[in-house]
Design an enzyme around this catalytic site. Structure first.
Site, PDB file in Angstrom:
ATOM      1  N   GLY A 258       0.798  -1.234   0.000  1.00 12.01           N
ATOM      2  CA  GLY A 258       0.000   0.000   0.000  1.00 12.01           C
ATOM      3  C   GLY A 258       0.824   1.274   0.000  1.00 12.01           C
ATOM      4  O   GLY A 258       0.261   2.367  -0.112  1.00 12.01           O
ATOM      5  N   ALA A 259       2.168   1.175   0.094  1.00 12.33           N
ATOM      6  CA  ALA A 259       2.992   2.397   0.139  1.00 12.33           C
ATOM      7  C   ALA A 259       2.790   3.244  -1.120  1.00 12.33           C
ATOM      8  O   ALA A 259       2.617   4.467  -1.046  1.00 12.33           O
ATOM      9  CB  ALA A 259       4.465   2.044   0.310  1.00 12.33           C
ATOM     10  N   GLY A 260       2.780   2.586  -2.263  1.00 15.22           N
ATOM     11  CA  GLY A 260       2.608   3.313  -3.527  1.00 15.22           C
ATOM     12  C   GLY A 260       1.221   3.935  -3.637  1.00 15.22           C
ATOM     13  O   GLY A 260       1.059   5.041  -4.175  1.00 15.22           O
ATOM     14  N   ASP A 261       0.212   3.257  -3.120  1.00 14.27           N
ATOM     15  CA  ASP A 261      -1.171   3.779  -3.177  1.00 14.27           C
ATOM     16  C   ASP A 261      -1.304   4.991  -2.262  1.00 14.27           C
ATOM     17  O   ASP A 261      -1.980   5.971  -2.598  1.00 14.27           O
ATOM     18  CB  ASP A 261      -2.164   2.691  -2.752  1.00 14.27           C
ATOM     19  CG  ASP A 261      -2.021   1.436  -3.600  1.00 14.27           C
ATOM     20  OD1 ASP A 261      -1.713   1.578  -4.806  1.00 14.27           O
ATOM     21  OD2 ASP A 261      -2.184   0.328  -3.072  1.00 14.27           O
TER      22      ASP A 261
HETATM   23  P1  ADP Z   1       5.011   0.636  -4.744  1.00 15.21           P
HETATM   24  O1  ADP Z   1       4.185   0.296  -3.518  1.00 15.21           O
HETATM   25  O2  ADP Z   1       4.202   1.172  -5.861  1.00 15.21           O
HETATM   26  O3  ADP Z   1       5.997  -0.426  -5.128  1.00 15.21           O
HETATM   27  P2  ADP Z   1       7.137   1.979  -3.339  1.00 15.21           P
HETATM   28  O4  ADP Z   1       7.354   0.741  -2.557  1.00 15.21           O
HETATM   29  O5  ADP Z   1       8.290   2.527  -4.098  1.00 15.21           O
HETATM   30  O6  ADP Z   1       5.891   1.884  -4.306  1.00 15.21           O
HETATM   31  O7  ADP Z   1       6.652   3.067  -2.273  1.00 15.21           O
HETATM   32  C1  ADP Z   1       6.117   4.316  -2.593  1.00 15.21           C
HETATM   33  C2  ADP Z   1       6.769   5.371  -1.750  1.00 15.21           C
HETATM   34  O8  ADP Z   1       6.641   5.039  -0.365  1.00 15.21           O
HETATM   35  C3  ADP Z   1       8.257   5.514  -2.007  1.00 15.21           C
HETATM   36  O9  ADP Z   1       8.481   6.416  -3.056  1.00 15.21           O
HETATM   37  C4  ADP Z   1       8.767   6.010  -0.663  1.00 15.21           C
HETATM   38  O10 ADP Z   1       8.638   7.408  -0.552  1.00 15.21           O
HETATM   39  C5  ADP Z   1       7.831   5.343   0.332  1.00 15.21           C
HETATM   40  N1  ADP Z   1       8.452   4.096   0.836  1.00 15.21           N
HETATM   41  C6  ADP Z   1       8.263   2.842   0.376  1.00 15.21           C
HETATM   42  N2  ADP Z   1       9.032   1.941   1.044  1.00 15.21           N
HETATM   43  C7  ADP Z   1       9.710   2.660   1.971  1.00 15.21           C
HETATM   44  C8  ADP Z   1      10.660   2.329   2.990  1.00 15.21           C
HETATM   45  N3  ADP Z   1      11.080   1.069   3.182  1.00 15.21           N
HETATM   46  N4  ADP Z   1      11.143   3.337   3.768  1.00 15.21           N
HETATM   47  C9  ADP Z   1      10.744   4.610   3.587  1.00 15.21           C
HETATM   48  N5  ADP Z   1       9.853   4.991   2.647  1.00 15.21           N
HETATM   49  C10 ADP Z   1       9.343   4.044   1.846  1.00 15.21           C
END
Ligand code: ADP
Length: 320
Positions: A258-261
């Protein structure tokens, strides 16, 4: 915060996640039921930050479908675009947590209700009222939901919405990698904003290099903003006039789902208020710093929806 409506189009489903990693769901001592589906996560991310969000998609008229609709409602997401299919069941995903931290998915799509959404069932009034229309689901893969997806994009665009696209590549669901790449790139040029992860960038360019050159090879003149998210390395942004990167926050990550969302949801919340952010690098960087904070917070708790932050949580990370 803002009054402009963000409509997120696509699937909502339930992930069955084992309580331990390194074994399949069948071998796990227990499992959790985690509601998800990228487009639904984005709608809830927006609502939790105080924005106005609607979800448009089809669920099964079953226990799971009604549970998911209830979760959207509880979170303040407008459900006028939700349909219930009388025959097919809600989509389900059975997850394996690999020892290396990655997730593997097996989907119940036999067909699932989301796949059966047809263009004539769309709530066009809702779609026309969107200031931002976000999509990026697996519904491009099969008919009739593929036609529904394309029609919804067209209607939103005609009505003047900003179009935001996240390919959300789920490679095993596609008949072939070639078809996935072709279909994803075939709708690239209709979006104003595209967000891809580093993994998707590698897949779409066919190169393992993640740099400006590879990102810019995906640039299309109709685009306003291209974003590449890089997990713990933050994100990169590309516009017609400038490009750069914004660092991530350091947090204790437990689950990146869900980080990307969360990231894209927060960006859309700001853009629906003021599109001119896209022309001003200083302000865009500020908004992306906020989006990185949202992504980072989302990784500190298990599951996607429970981990999506409120504005005050984001502000406290920003001011630490
Ligand atoms: P997706 O979920 O689409 O693969 P990401 O994993 O790159 O996308 O996460 C989206 C954003 O969330 C990243 O650009 C970053 O800012 C933040 N993020 C993701 N994983 C981490 C992490 N391990 N530590 C800190 N920030 C994170």
């Amino acid at each position: 915060v803002s009054n402009g409506l963000i409509v997120s189009f696509g699937e909502m489903l339930i992930d069955f996640v084992p309580t331990v990693s390194g074994v399949s769901l069948a071998e796990a001592p227990g499992f959790l039921k985690a509601p998800g589906g990228a487009p639904a996560n984005v709608a809830i991310a927006v609502a939790r930050l105080g924005g106005k969000a609607a979800f448009a998609g089809k669920l099964g008229d079953d226990e799971f479908g009604h549970m998911l609709a209830g979760i959207l409602k509880e979170n303040g997401v407008n459900g006028d675009g939700i349909l219930f299919d009388q025959g097919a069941r809600t989509a389900l995903a059975f997850v394996t947590l690999r020892s290396d931290g990655e997730r593997e998915f097996m989907f119940y799509r036999n067909p699932s209700a989301d796949m059966l959404l047809s263009p004539d069932e769309l709530n066009l009034e809702l779609i026309r009222s969107a200031k931002v229309f976000h999509y990026g689901s697996i519904s491009l893969i099969v008919e009739p939901c593929r036609s529904a997806h394309l029609r919804a994009m067209e209607v939103a665009k005609e009505a003047g919405a900003l179009l935001s696209y996240d390919p959300n590549l789920r490679l095993p669901l596609w008949p072939s990698a070639e078809e996935a790449r072709e279909q994803i790139m075939s709708i690239w040029d209709q979006a104003d904003i595209v967000k891809v992860s580093d993994v998707e960038l590698e897949f779409l360019t066919g190169s393992d290099k993640i740099d400006d050159e590879s990102a810019l090879s995906l640039w299309h003149p109709n685009l306003t903003l291209l974003l590449v998210t890089l997990g713990e390395k933050g994100c990169r942004y590309y516009t017609k006039n400038f490009h750069g990167s914004v660092e991530a926050f350091t947090v204790k990550t437990v689950d990146t789902t869900g980080a990307g969302d969360s990231f894209i949801g927060s960006l859309l919340c700001r853009l629906v208020e003021d599109r001119s952010i896209l022309e001003d690098e200083t302000r865009l960087r500020e908004v992306l710093r906020f989006a990185n904070a949202c992504g980072a917070i989302t990784t500190t708790k298990k599951g996607a929806i429970p981990a999506l932050p409120t504005e005050s949580e984001v502000l406290s990370l920003l001011h630490q």
